[in-house]
Design an enzyme around this catalytic site. Structure first.
Site: not given
Ligand code: AMP
Length: 232
Positions: A30, A105, A144, A177, A188
């Site tokens: 996104k 969300r 990531r 992160r 998540r």
């Protein structure tokens, strides 16, 4: 906050494009697509996750109060993010249009946004759902990394830096992160299924949803989104 009086943007021009919302699980791309589409149309790119991480980095009271919630992969209170979005979309650079990554969300946030746009006499939002298969998602999230200085994004499996764990531009050590660690990723994904999937139905039922296959390269996905936007 959610119930506060509405901020009225100055004289909206007629030729703006309708507000765009990117919906998809964590790791769907996104953020990448928001930047690409934002640039293509010269509209504001709004990321609630980025705004919240900024508050964390600057050690503001807001950031400090939300740190543990965010790092564990849970959602922060609706009133906090709704207020951020209300203010950010009233800024001058949002008046020709905006694309939002990470909001709404849940259905409560979606209803807040619908009311906000209608109270400002703005066109209803168009939600773009980016779907990615589970294996690909896990690879994207686990791999990531980012440069803490210039924020360039890497993936140690899919888009590695030239030298292991170091930024190509700054030479800095790359960081992960906290919410990309395995336990937070699981939470998540659960939050996405429980809270965000109903948002898909909300926009589908309203005729405001388009679906995009997010499994290809970033450029393929951008091209698919641009094709959809040409017809809407
Ligand atoms: P993101 O970068 O979009 O994955 O967001 C990172 C984290 O910020 C999320 O896991 C949440 O803790 C928080 N966050 C971002 N956007 C929202 C939202 N719309 N509602 C609630 N929490 C959010």
């Amino acid at each position: 906050m959610a119930g506060a009086s509405r901020l009225e943007p100055p004289n909206p021009p007629e030729n703006r494009i309708r507000p765009l919302l990117l919906i998809g699980p964590p790791g769907a791309g996104k953020g990448t697509q928001s930047r690409a589409i934002g640039k293509a149309f010269n509209i504001a790119e709004i990321s609630t996750g980025e705004m919240l991480r900024d508050a964390l980095r600057h050690g503001t009271d807001l950031g400090n109060s939300l740190q543990s919630t965010m790092e564990s992969g849970r959602l922060v209170p609706d009133a906090v993010v709704s207020s951020l979005v209300e203010h950010r979309t009233a800024e001058p650079d949002s008046q020709l249009g905006f694309i939002v990554d990470g909001f709404p969300r849940n259905v409560n946030q979606a209803e807040f946004l619908d009311r906000l746009l209608s109270s400002r006499r703005q066109p209803p939002a168009l939600a773009l759902l980016i779907s990615v298969n589970r294996d690909q998602l896990m690879k994207r999230l686990a791999g990531r990394r980012e440069c803490p200085v210039c924020r360039t994004a890497y993936n140690i499996y899919l888009n590695p830096p030239q030298r292991d764990d170091l930024c190509d531009h700054e030479g800095n050590g790359l960081i992960q992160r906290p919410d990309d660690r395995p336990d937070a990723v699981v939470r998540r994904l659960e939050e996405y299924e429980r809270q965000t999937m109903p948002v898909i139905a909300h926009y589908r039922n309203a005729g405001q949803l388009e679906e995009v296959d997010g499994n290809g390269t970033a450029a393929d996905v951008t091209a698919a989104i641009l094709r959809i936007l040409k017809d809407r």
